[in-house]
Design a protein around this motif. Sequence first.
Motif, short mmCIF file in Angstrom:
data_model
loop_
_atom_site.label_atom_id
_atom_site.label_comp_id
_atom_site.label_asym_id
_atom_site.label_seq_id
_atom_site.Cartn_x
_atom_site.Cartn_y
_atom_site.Cartn_z
N HIS A 6 0.84 -1.22 0.00
CA HIS A 6 0.00 0.00 0.00
C HIS A 6 0.87 1.26 0.00
O HIS A 6 1.87 1.31 0.70
CB HIS A 6 -0.82 0.11 1.30
N LEU A 19 -2.86 4.46 1.78
CA LEU A 19 -4.25 4.04 1.97
C LEU A 19 -4.87 5.03 2.96
O LEU A 19 -4.34 5.23 4.04
CB LEU A 19 -4.31 2.62 2.52
N HIS A 47 -12.52 -2.10 11.36
CA HIS A 47 -12.83 -3.41 10.77
C HIS A 47 -11.94 -4.49 11.39
O HIS A 47 -10.98 -4.18 12.09
CB HIS A 47 -12.64 -3.38 9.25
N ASP A 105 -9.86 -8.20 10.05
CA ASP A 105 -9.33 -8.75 8.80
C ASP A 105 -9.66 -10.23 8.64
O ASP A 105 -9.28 -10.83 7.63
CB ASP A 105 -7.81 -8.57 8.73
N ARG A 141 -1.97 -11.09 11.25
CA ARG A 141 -1.65 -10.20 10.15
C ARG A 141 -0.35 -9.49 10.55
O ARG A 141 -0.18 -9.11 11.72
CB ARG A 141 -2.78 -9.18 10.02
N TYR A 190 5.49 -1.07 8.39
CA TYR A 190 5.38 0.33 7.96
C TYR A 190 6.75 0.86 7.55
O TYR A 190 7.76 0.55 8.18
CB TYR A 190 4.75 1.16 9.08
N SER A 226 0.30 5.38 10.85
CA SER A 226 -0.09 4.81 12.15
C SER A 226 -1.16 3.75 11.94
O SER A 226 -1.82 3.71 10.90
CB SER A 226 -0.64 5.90 13.08
N LEU A 227 -1.27 2.91 12.95
CA LEU A 227 -2.36 1.93 12.99
C LEU A 227 -3.08 2.14 14.33
O LEU A 227 -2.43 2.28 15.36
CB LEU A 227 -1.81 0.50 12.90
N HIS A 247 -9.47 -2.81 14.13
CA HIS A 247 -8.40 -1.83 13.89
C HIS A 247 -8.80 -0.92 12.73
O HIS A 247 -9.77 -1.18 12.03
CB HIS A 247 -7.08 -2.54 13.57
N GLY A 293 -6.63 1.89 9.78
CA GLY A 293 -5.44 2.66 9.40
C GLY A 293 -5.63 4.09 9.89
O GLY A 293 -6.72 4.66 9.73
N LYS A 306 2.55 7.53 2.96
CA LYS A 306 2.62 6.41 3.90
C LYS A 306 2.76 5.12 3.09
O LYS A 306 1.91 4.80 2.27
CB LYS A 306 1.33 6.36 4.72
N TYR A 336 2.03 -5.85 3.91
CA TYR A 336 1.28 -6.76 4.79
C TYR A 336 1.45 -8.20 4.34
O TYR A 336 1.55 -8.47 3.14
CB TYR A 336 -0.22 -6.43 4.75
O1 LIG Z 1 -3.56 1.49 6.49
C1 LIG Z 1 -3.26 0.78 7.45
O2 LIG Z 1 -2.28 0.98 8.10
C2 LIG Z 1 -4.15 -0.36 7.82
C3 LIG Z 1 -4.68 -1.11 6.65
C4 LIG Z 1 -5.68 -2.11 7.09
O3 LIG Z 1 -6.37 -1.93 8.05
C5 LIG Z 1 -5.85 -3.35 6.36
O4 LIG Z 1 -5.21 -3.55 5.31
O5 LIG Z 1 -6.62 -4.20 6.84
#
Ligand SMILES: O=C(O)CCC(=O)C(=O)O
Length: 284
Positions: free
Chosen positions: A106, A109, A115, A117, A140, A144, A154-155, A220, A222, A231, A235
Amino acid sequence: MSDHPGSPAPDSVSADARAAFERDGFHFLRTLFSPNEAAEWRERINAILELPTGHAAAVAGATHTLADGITTNSEFWPIIFNERLLSTVRALIGDEIRYTQHSDLHINLPGGRWHRDNACREFGVGADWDERVQPYRVVRIAIYLSNFSDSGSSLVVLPGTHRRETRLGRREYVLWNKTRTFMRKYGHNEKLPHWFITNPRRVIRTQPGDCIIFDQRLTHAGGVLGGPNPKYAMYLSYGLDNTHSQNHRAFFLNRPTYSRELPPKLEAKLAAHNLLLGHKPNTE
Ligand SMILES: O=C(O)CCC(=O)C(=O)O
Protein backbone atom coordinates in the motif's frame (compact mmCIF):
# COMPACT_ATOMS: atom_id res chain seq x y z
CA MET A 1 19.97 -7.31 0.11
CA SER A 2 20.56 -10.65 1.83
CA ASP A 3 17.99 -13.43 1.99
CA HIS A 4 17.18 -12.46 5.53
CA PRO A 5 17.28 -8.68 5.58
CA GLY A 6 17.04 -6.89 8.88
CA SER A 7 17.80 -10.08 10.76
CA PRO A 8 20.28 -9.74 13.55
CA ALA A 9 19.97 -12.27 16.37
CA PRO A 10 16.35 -13.46 16.69
CA ASP A 11 14.47 -11.56 19.39
CA SER A 12 13.18 -13.43 22.32
CA VAL A 13 9.63 -12.50 23.26
CA SER A 14 9.28 -12.18 27.01
CA ALA A 15 6.54 -13.98 28.93
CA ASP A 16 5.02 -10.56 29.68
CA ALA A 17 4.96 -9.65 25.99
CA ARG A 18 3.32 -12.98 25.16
CA ALA A 19 0.70 -12.44 27.84
CA ALA A 20 0.07 -8.91 26.53
CA PHE A 21 -0.40 -10.33 23.01
CA GLU A 22 -2.95 -12.85 24.32
CA ARG A 23 -4.79 -10.12 26.23
CA ASP A 24 -4.57 -7.22 23.79
CA GLY A 25 -4.30 -9.03 20.45
CA PHE A 26 -1.23 -7.24 19.07
CA HIS A 27 2.55 -7.05 19.43
CA PHE A 28 4.67 -4.11 18.33
CA LEU A 29 8.01 -5.14 16.85
CA ARG A 30 10.11 -2.01 16.51
CA THR A 31 12.63 -1.73 13.67
CA LEU A 32 12.17 -5.07 11.94
CA PHE A 33 14.03 -3.25 9.17
CA SER A 34 16.60 -0.48 9.51
CA PRO A 35 15.81 2.96 8.01
CA ASN A 36 18.06 2.12 5.04
CA GLU A 37 16.32 -1.19 4.46
CA ALA A 38 12.95 0.55 4.74
CA ALA A 39 14.10 2.97 2.03
CA GLU A 40 15.04 0.01 -0.17
CA TRP A 41 11.60 -1.55 0.32
CA ARG A 42 9.95 1.76 -0.59
CA GLU A 43 12.01 1.80 -3.79
CA ARG A 44 10.92 -1.74 -4.63
CA ILE A 45 7.29 -0.74 -4.13
CA ASN A 46 7.83 2.32 -6.36
CA ALA A 47 9.36 0.10 -9.02
CA ILE A 48 6.56 -2.48 -8.94
CA LEU A 49 3.95 0.24 -9.15
CA GLU A 50 5.95 1.96 -11.91
CA LEU A 51 6.38 5.13 -9.90
CA PRO A 52 9.47 7.32 -10.11
CA THR A 53 12.19 6.64 -7.52
CA GLY A 54 12.71 8.66 -4.34
CA HIS A 55 11.04 8.83 -0.96
CA ALA A 56 8.24 11.07 -2.07
CA ALA A 57 7.85 9.48 -5.51
CA ALA A 58 4.26 8.86 -4.68
CA VAL A 59 2.71 12.23 -4.04
CA ALA A 60 1.28 12.33 -0.53
CA GLY A 61 -2.42 11.73 -0.91
CA ALA A 62 -2.26 9.64 -4.10
CA THR A 63 -3.24 6.06 -3.25
CA HIS A 64 -1.67 2.97 -4.84
CA THR A 65 -2.35 -0.62 -3.77
CA LEU A 66 -1.29 -4.03 -4.99
CA ALA A 67 -3.21 -6.97 -3.53
CA ASP A 68 -1.00 -10.00 -2.86
CA GLY A 69 2.03 -7.97 -3.95
CA ILE A 70 4.41 -9.86 -1.64
CA THR A 71 3.29 -13.30 -2.81
CA THR A 72 3.45 -12.49 -6.51
CA ASN A 73 6.78 -10.61 -6.64
CA SER A 74 9.89 -12.61 -5.77
CA GLU A 75 11.89 -9.56 -4.67
CA PHE A 76 9.54 -9.37 -1.66
CA TRP A 77 9.85 -13.05 -0.68
CA PRO A 78 12.78 -12.41 1.73
CA ILE A 79 10.18 -10.77 4.00
CA ILE A 80 8.23 -14.04 4.24
CA PHE A 81 11.40 -15.87 5.33
CA ASN A 82 12.81 -13.14 7.58
CA GLU A 83 14.22 -15.01 10.59
CA ARG A 84 13.47 -12.32 13.13
CA LEU A 85 9.88 -12.03 11.97
CA LEU A 86 9.39 -15.81 11.95
CA SER A 87 10.90 -16.31 15.38
CA THR A 88 8.73 -13.55 16.84
CA VAL A 89 5.55 -14.96 15.29
CA ARG A 90 6.47 -18.46 16.52
CA ALA A 91 7.06 -17.13 20.02
CA LEU A 92 3.64 -15.45 19.96
CA ILE A 93 1.39 -18.12 18.42
CA GLY A 94 3.33 -21.40 18.37
CA ASP A 95 6.06 -23.20 16.44
CA GLU A 96 4.05 -24.76 13.62
CA ILE A 97 3.33 -21.61 11.66
CA ARG A 98 2.53 -21.46 7.96
CA TYR A 99 2.35 -18.65 5.41
CA THR A 100 -1.33 -17.76 5.02
CA GLN A 101 -0.72 -15.32 2.15
CA HIS A 102 -3.17 -12.35 2.44
CA SER A 103 -0.40 -9.99 1.43
CA ASP A 104 -0.66 -6.39 0.23
CA LEU A 105 1.46 -3.42 -0.74
CA HIS A 106 0.00 0.00 0.00
CA ILE A 107 0.93 3.59 -0.55
CA ASN A 108 -1.28 6.17 1.13
CA LEU A 109 -4.25 4.04 1.97
CA PRO A 110 -6.50 6.71 3.49
CA GLY A 111 -7.48 6.55 7.16
CA GLY A 112 -9.88 3.67 7.35
CA ARG A 113 -13.08 2.40 8.83
CA TRP A 114 -12.99 0.20 11.91
CA HIS A 115 -12.83 -3.41 10.77
CA ARG A 116 -11.45 -6.88 11.38
CA ASP A 117 -9.33 -8.75 8.80
CA ASN A 118 -10.54 -12.29 9.53
CA ALA A 119 -13.06 -14.29 7.49
CA CYS A 120 -15.95 -14.07 10.00
CA ARG A 121 -15.93 -10.41 10.89
CA GLU A 122 -18.97 -10.20 13.10
CA PHE A 123 -17.91 -10.81 16.68
CA GLY A 124 -18.81 -14.31 17.91
CA VAL A 125 -20.43 -15.40 14.64
CA GLY A 126 -18.83 -18.11 12.50
CA ALA A 127 -15.99 -20.61 12.64
CA ASP A 128 -13.24 -18.11 13.50
CA TRP A 129 -14.76 -17.67 16.93
CA ASP A 130 -15.10 -21.36 17.75
CA GLU A 131 -11.89 -22.47 19.44
CA ARG A 132 -13.25 -25.60 21.10
CA VAL A 133 -11.28 -27.91 18.81
CA GLN A 134 -8.47 -25.75 17.44
CA PRO A 135 -7.16 -22.40 18.64
CA TYR A 136 -7.53 -19.41 16.35
CA ARG A 137 -3.95 -18.32 15.72
CA VAL A 138 -3.88 -16.36 12.49
CA VAL A 139 -1.97 -13.10 12.51
CA ARG A 140 -1.65 -10.20 10.15
CA ILE A 141 1.79 -8.64 9.80
CA ALA A 142 1.81 -4.91 9.04
CA ILE A 143 5.21 -3.45 8.18
CA TYR A 144 5.38 0.33 7.96
CA LEU A 145 8.01 2.15 5.93
CA SER A 146 7.17 5.75 6.80
CA ASN A 147 7.46 8.13 9.71
CA PHE A 148 4.39 9.27 11.64
CA SER A 149 5.86 12.75 11.95
CA ASP A 150 5.86 13.48 8.20
CA SER A 151 3.12 11.17 6.87
CA GLY A 152 0.75 10.34 9.72
CA SER A 153 1.73 6.64 9.36
CA SER A 154 -0.09 4.81 12.15
CA LEU A 155 -2.36 1.93 12.99
CA VAL A 156 -5.17 2.36 15.52
CA VAL A 157 -6.25 -0.75 17.41
CA LEU A 158 -8.93 -1.57 19.96
CA PRO A 159 -7.05 -3.85 22.39
CA GLY A 160 -8.90 -6.99 23.44
CA THR A 161 -11.53 -6.93 20.67
CA HIS A 162 -10.24 -10.25 19.32
CA ARG A 163 -11.79 -11.76 22.46
CA ARG A 164 -14.72 -9.56 23.41
CA GLU A 165 -17.12 -6.96 22.12
CA THR A 166 -19.98 -5.40 24.03
CA ARG A 167 -23.31 -4.53 22.41
CA LEU A 168 -22.58 -0.90 23.09
CA GLY A 169 -19.14 -1.30 21.51
CA ARG A 170 -20.75 -2.74 18.38
CA ARG A 171 -23.13 0.21 18.18
CA GLU A 172 -20.27 2.65 18.57
CA TYR A 173 -18.28 0.83 15.85
CA VAL A 174 -21.23 1.08 13.43
CA LEU A 175 -21.82 4.74 14.28
CA TRP A 176 -18.20 5.78 13.64
CA ASN A 177 -18.12 3.85 10.37
CA LYS A 178 -21.34 5.48 9.18
CA THR A 179 -19.88 8.85 10.09
CA ARG A 180 -16.70 8.04 8.15
CA THR A 181 -18.67 6.97 5.09
CA PHE A 182 -20.50 10.31 5.24
CA MET A 183 -17.27 12.30 5.71
CA ARG A 184 -15.63 10.44 2.80
CA LYS A 185 -18.53 11.27 0.54
CA TYR A 186 -17.81 14.94 1.09
CA GLY A 187 -13.99 14.58 0.90
CA HIS A 188 -13.31 15.06 4.62
CA ASN A 189 -12.16 11.55 5.57
CA GLU A 190 -8.85 12.70 7.03
CA LYS A 191 -10.58 15.21 9.32
CA LEU A 192 -12.25 12.45 11.31
CA PRO A 193 -9.93 11.02 13.97
CA HIS A 194 -10.26 7.46 15.26
CA TRP A 195 -11.87 8.03 18.63
CA PHE A 196 -13.52 5.26 20.57
CA ILE A 197 -15.31 5.71 23.86
CA THR A 198 -16.54 2.28 24.94
CA ASN A 199 -13.22 0.41 24.49
CA PRO A 200 -9.66 1.53 25.14
CA ARG A 201 -7.93 2.61 21.95
CA ARG A 202 -4.24 2.59 21.06
CA VAL A 203 -2.70 4.68 18.31
CA ILE A 204 0.57 3.04 17.20
CA ARG A 205 2.68 5.72 15.53
CA THR A 206 5.27 4.17 13.28
CA GLN A 207 8.80 4.81 12.15
CA PRO A 208 10.26 3.31 8.97
CA GLY A 209 10.83 -0.43 9.45
CA ASP A 210 8.39 -0.93 12.33
CA CYS A 211 6.17 -3.98 12.37
CA ILE A 212 2.87 -4.75 14.10
CA ILE A 213 1.73 -8.35 14.50
CA PHE A 214 -1.96 -8.68 15.31
CA ASP A 215 -4.69 -11.28 15.63
CA GLN A 216 -6.73 -11.07 12.42
CA ARG A 217 -9.87 -10.73 14.58
CA LEU A 218 -8.67 -7.53 16.29
CA THR A 219 -10.69 -4.42 15.45
CA HIS A 220 -8.40 -1.83 13.89
CA ALA A 221 -8.20 1.01 11.39
CA GLY A 222 -5.44 2.66 9.40
CA GLY A 223 -4.69 6.04 11.02
CA VAL A 224 -5.48 9.25 9.17
CA LEU A 225 -2.83 10.45 6.72
CA GLY A 226 -1.08 13.75 7.34
CA GLY A 227 2.15 15.47 6.34
CA PRO A 228 4.18 16.06 3.21
CA ASN A 229 5.32 12.45 2.66
CA PRO A 230 3.40 9.35 1.63
CA LYS A 231 2.62 6.41 3.90
CA TYR A 232 4.09 3.12 2.64
CA ALA A 233 3.10 -0.24 4.14
CA MET A 234 3.46 -3.95 3.40
CA TYR A 235 1.28 -6.76 4.79
CA LEU A 236 1.37 -10.53 5.01
CA SER A 237 -0.02 -13.27 7.21
CA TYR A 238 0.89 -16.46 9.06
CA GLY A 239 -1.15 -18.91 11.07
CA LEU A 240 -0.84 -22.21 12.86
CA ASP A 241 -1.24 -25.24 10.60
CA ASN A 242 -4.95 -25.79 11.31
CA THR A 243 -8.41 -25.28 9.83
CA HIS A 244 -8.63 -21.65 11.00
CA SER A 245 -5.60 -20.82 8.85
CA GLN A 246 -7.03 -22.80 5.93
CA ASN A 247 -10.36 -20.95 6.25
CA HIS A 248 -8.51 -17.66 6.34
CA ARG A 249 -6.52 -18.33 3.19
CA ALA A 250 -9.59 -19.70 1.39
CA PHE A 251 -11.55 -16.55 2.30
CA PHE A 252 -8.98 -14.27 0.64
CA LEU A 253 -8.46 -16.57 -2.35
CA ASN A 254 -12.11 -16.05 -3.17
CA ARG A 255 -11.36 -12.41 -3.83
CA PRO A 256 -10.46 -11.83 -7.48
CA THR A 257 -7.44 -9.70 -6.53
CA TYR A 258 -5.58 -12.48 -4.63
CA SER A 259 -3.63 -15.17 -6.47
CA ARG A 260 -5.26 -18.58 -6.28
CA GLU A 261 -2.02 -20.39 -7.13
CA LEU A 262 1.25 -19.72 -5.35
CA PRO A 263 4.16 -19.14 -7.72
CA PRO A 264 5.79 -22.63 -7.98
CA LYS A 265 9.20 -21.38 -6.77
CA LEU A 266 7.60 -19.78 -3.71
CA GLU A 267 5.60 -22.94 -3.03
CA ALA A 268 8.79 -25.02 -3.13
CA LYS A 269 10.60 -22.58 -0.85
CA LEU A 270 7.72 -22.51 1.63
CA ALA A 271 7.69 -26.32 1.68
CA ALA A 272 11.47 -26.43 2.23
CA HIS A 273 11.10 -24.05 5.20
CA ASN A 274 8.07 -25.91 6.58
CA LEU A 275 5.89 -22.86 5.98
CA LEU A 276 3.54 -24.31 3.37
CA LEU A 277 0.00 -24.55 4.70
CA GLY A 278 -1.43 -28.06 4.74
CA HIS A 279 1.87 -29.58 3.56
CA LYS A 280 3.14 -32.59 5.47
CA PRO A 281 6.95 -32.38 5.69
CA ASN A 282 8.84 -35.45 4.55
CA THR A 283 10.45 -36.72 7.74
CA GLU A 284 12.05 -39.86 6.27
O1 LIG B 1 -3.56 1.49 6.49
C1 LIG B 1 -3.26 0.78 7.45
O2 LIG B 1 -2.28 0.98 8.10
C2 LIG B 1 -4.15 -0.36 7.82
C3 LIG B 1 -4.68 -1.11 6.65
C4 LIG B 1 -5.68 -2.11 7.09
O3 LIG B 1 -6.37 -1.93 8.05
C5 LIG B 1 -5.85 -3.35 6.36
O4 LIG B 1 -5.21 -3.55 5.31
O5 LIG B 1 -6.62 -4.20 6.84
